[in-house]
Motif scaffolding. Structure first.
Motif, PDB file in Angstrom:
ATOM      1  N   LEU A 239       0.807  -1.222   0.000  1.00 10.17           N
ATOM      2  CA  LEU A 239       0.000   0.000   0.000  1.00 10.17           C
ATOM      3  C   LEU A 239       0.838   1.268   0.000  1.00 10.17           C
ATOM      4  O   LEU A 239       0.346   2.345   0.355  1.00 10.17           O
ATOM      5  N   GLY A 240       2.092   1.161  -0.405  1.00 12.71           N
ATOM      6  CA  GLY A 240       2.989   2.312  -0.367  1.00 12.71           C
ATOM      7  C   GLY A 240       2.560   3.472  -1.239  1.00 12.71           C
ATOM      8  O   GLY A 240       3.038   4.596  -1.056  1.00 12.71           O
ATOM      9  N   HIS A 241       1.670   3.231  -2.191  1.00 11.84           N
ATOM     10  CA  HIS A 241       1.203   4.305  -3.073  1.00 11.84           C
ATOM     11  C   HIS A 241       0.157   5.194  -2.407  1.00 11.84           C
ATOM     12  O   HIS A 241      -0.227   6.226  -2.972  1.00 11.84           O
ATOM     13  N   LEU A 242      -0.308   4.808  -1.211  1.00  8.11           N
ATOM     14  CA  LEU A 242      -1.330   5.577  -0.516  1.00  8.11           C
ATOM     15  C   LEU A 242      -0.696   6.454   0.564  1.00  8.11           C
ATOM     16  O   LEU A 242       0.330   6.083   1.149  1.00  8.11           O
ATOM     17  N   PRO A 243      -1.294   7.606   0.861  1.00 12.05           N
ATOM     18  CA  PRO A 243      -0.772   8.447   1.946  1.00 12.05           C
ATOM     19  C   PRO A 243      -0.934   7.754   3.291  1.00 12.05           C
ATOM     20  O   PRO A 243      -1.776   6.864   3.445  1.00 12.05           O
ATOM     21  N   SER A 244      -0.115   8.156   4.264  1.00  4.96           N
ATOM     22  CA  SER A 244      -0.179   7.548   5.589  1.00  4.96           C
ATOM     23  C   SER A 244      -0.743   8.534   6.602  1.00  4.96           C
ATOM     24  O   SER A 244      -0.648   9.750   6.430  1.00  4.96           O
ATOM     25  N   LEU A 245      -1.320   7.992   7.656  1.00  8.44           N
ATOM     26  CA  LEU A 245      -1.952   8.801   8.695  1.00  8.44           C
ATOM     27  C   LEU A 245      -1.683   8.134  10.041  1.00  8.44           C
ATOM     28  O   LEU A 245      -2.058   6.977  10.247  1.00  8.44           O
ATOM     29  N   ARG A 277      -3.358   4.970   4.632  1.00 10.14           N
ATOM     30  CA  ARG A 277      -2.878   3.940   5.546  1.00 10.14           C
ATOM     31  C   ARG A 277      -2.956   4.473   6.975  1.00 10.14           C
ATOM     32  O   ARG A 277      -2.571   5.609   7.232  1.00 10.14           O
ATOM     33  N   LEU A 278      -3.404   3.655   7.880  1.00  9.49           N
ATOM     34  CA  LEU A 278      -3.571   4.064   9.272  1.00  9.49           C
ATOM     35  C   LEU A 278      -2.518   3.406  10.153  1.00  9.49           C
ATOM     36  O   LEU A 278      -2.301   2.194  10.070  1.00  9.49           O
ATOM     37  N   TYR A 279      -1.893   4.218  11.018  1.00  7.90           N
ATOM     38  CA  TYR A 279      -0.875   3.718  11.929  1.00  7.90           C
ATOM     39  C   TYR A 279      -1.134   4.211  13.345  1.00  7.90           C
ATOM     40  O   TYR A 279      -1.610   5.325  13.558  1.00  7.90           O
ATOM     41  N   ARG A 280      -0.793   3.358  14.306  1.00  8.77           N
ATOM     42  CA  ARG A 280      -0.709   3.745  15.713  1.00  8.77           C
ATOM     43  C   ARG A 280       0.737   3.480  16.106  1.00  8.77           C
ATOM     44  O   ARG A 280       1.155   2.330  16.252  1.00  8.77           O
ATOM     45  N   GLY A 281       1.503   4.555  16.223  1.00  6.03           N
ATOM     46  CA  GLY A 281       2.938   4.388  16.393  1.00  6.03           C
ATOM     47  C   GLY A 281       3.523   3.774  15.131  1.00  6.03           C
ATOM     48  O   GLY A 281       3.313   4.269  14.023  1.00  6.03           O
ATOM     49  N   GLU A 282       4.229   2.651  15.299  1.00  6.43           N
ATOM     50  CA  GLU A 282       4.795   1.951  14.146  1.00  6.43           C
ATOM     51  C   GLU A 282       3.884   0.848  13.629  1.00  6.43           C
ATOM     52  O   GLU A 282       4.196   0.203  12.628  1.00  6.43           O
ATOM     53  N   LEU A 287      -6.716   0.440   6.496  1.00  6.92           N
ATOM     54  CA  LEU A 287      -7.057   1.590   5.659  1.00  6.92           C
ATOM     55  C   LEU A 287      -8.253   2.336   6.232  1.00  6.92           C
ATOM     56  O   LEU A 287      -9.199   1.734   6.736  1.00  6.92           O
ATOM     57  N   VAL A 288      -8.185   3.673   6.120  1.00 12.86           N
ATOM     58  CA  VAL A 288      -9.308   4.530   6.511  1.00 12.86           C
ATOM     59  C   VAL A 288      -9.665   5.425   5.341  1.00 12.86           C
ATOM     60  O   VAL A 288      -8.884   5.612   4.413  1.00 12.86           O
ATOM     61  N   GLU A 289     -10.856   5.978   5.399  1.00  9.26           N
ATOM     62  CA  GLU A 289     -11.348   6.850   4.334  1.00  9.26           C
ATOM     63  C   GLU A 289     -11.781   8.190   4.922  1.00  9.26           C
ATOM     64  O   GLU A 289     -12.398   8.245   5.988  1.00  9.26           O
ATOM     65  N   SER A 290     -11.423   9.268   4.237  1.00 10.47           N
ATOM     66  CA  SER A 290     -11.844  10.598   4.659  1.00 10.47           C
ATOM     67  C   SER A 290     -13.311  10.793   4.274  1.00 10.47           C
ATOM     68  O   SER A 290     -13.669  10.724   3.097  1.00 10.47           O
TER      69      SER A 290
END
Length: 310
Positions: A239-245, A277-282, A287-290
């Motif tokens: 999923l590297g093509h998607l922004p991270s959050l 892409r959704l992260y909590r720490g590392e 995936l989440v959607e705006s």
């Protein structure tokens, strides 16, 4: 009482070098048994004759495999002129032969190749896994049946000759999803008036992955269990093509419970409907959607209770 699921809860991505003469599913099952994995799937079928890059997803990674199914691909293939087969490749029966010139006119081939760069239309082959009324086309083809197929638009981003031979040539093709290299070769042969089929096909790239880290079945079989697990890449490489959050624990907990959450600062850059892409720490959570300015909703999350690092 529910039956206990067999296998280990392994999660991650492996780049397999599929051998010639083996179906993609057979190769997948061989790898799955080596890892003793509970769940595994591949990210795009290669014909038995084809070789090369076949990413395999384990466990929670299978939730995101569609992102590779939709990805662009790079192939290397050998186009043999003068013969047309019923399958479009060397495994089929020759149905037509054409006399070849003493010397292949390379400039004529280059001119024809230019017609097939960019957006083109292809009619999918009968020997394909596409379905008609619930049955795969290749099953119908083996019964001698032919079904009308609608042309589909695909894109050939780049196509260049790699080598020339008296009865054909090697090509490298970068193309969109859904492109049939067999059909491309047949159409080029028809445009040259000579007929054609492919005698070799190798997938070199798919999405973000190239052939550098692909592993053969023999190499995997020679490894210890720990060495094999060390070859797995994390889920989010798909999923590297998607922004991270990145979010704090309270927001992550809310999303993991299936609820929307407010993240006014982090989500300002996400357009409504955008996926991140959704992260909590590392830790990758999915995936989440705006859904609105400063608001996100879960779209496809991993089961964090089941995650076992590769």
């Amino acid at each position: 009482m529910a039956r206990r699921r067999k296998g280990l809860p392994i999660d991650g991505v492996l780049l397999l070098d599929k051998p010639k003469g083996m179906s993609s599913n057979h190769a997948l099952q061989r790898v799955r048994r080596l890892f003793q994995a509970r769940k595994a799937g591949h990210t795009g079928t290669l014909d038995p004759m084809a070789t090369g890059l076949l990413p395999v997803c384990f466990g929670e990674a299978t939730k995101f495999s569609a992102h590779l199914l939709d990805a662009d691909k790079v192939y290397r293939t050998r186009v043999k002129l003068g013969e047309t087969t019923d399958t479009g490749d060397a495994e089929g029966v020759v149905v037509e032969r054409q006399a070849l010139p003493d010397t292949l006119d390379r400039s004529a081939v280059e001119t024809i190749l230019e017609r097939f760069r960019g957006e083109i239309e292809q009619i999918p082959p009968m020997y394909s896994a596409l379905k008609h009324q619930g049955r795969k086309l290749y099953e119908l083809a083996r019964e001698g049946k032919t079904i009308a197929r609608a042309a589909r638009c695909v894109t050939v981003y780049d196509m260049r000759p790699l080598g020339w031979e008296r009865d054909g040539f090697w090509l490298q093709v970068r193309c969109s999803k859904g492109t049939y290299i067999r059909t491309l070769a047949e159409d080029i042969g028809a445009a040259l008036g000579l007929g054609a089929h492919i005698t070799a096909l190798e997938r070199l790239e798919t999405g973000p992955f190239d052939s550098e880290k692909r592993l053969s079945l023999e190499a995997l079989e020679a490894m210890s269990d720990d060495e094999r697990l060390g070859q797995l890449m994390p889920i989010d490489v798909l999923l590297g093509h998607l922004p991270s959050l990145a979010v704090e624990a309270p927001v992550a907990d809310r999303l993991l419970q299936g609820q929307r959450a407010s993240v006014p600062d982090a989500a300002l850059a996400l357009a409504p409907g955008a996926t991140a892409r959704l992260y909590r720490g590392e830790s990758f959570l999915g995936l989440v959607e705006s859904t609105a300015p400063g608001e996100i909703a879960p779209r496809r999350l991993v089961d964090t209770s089941a995650l076992v690092p590769g």
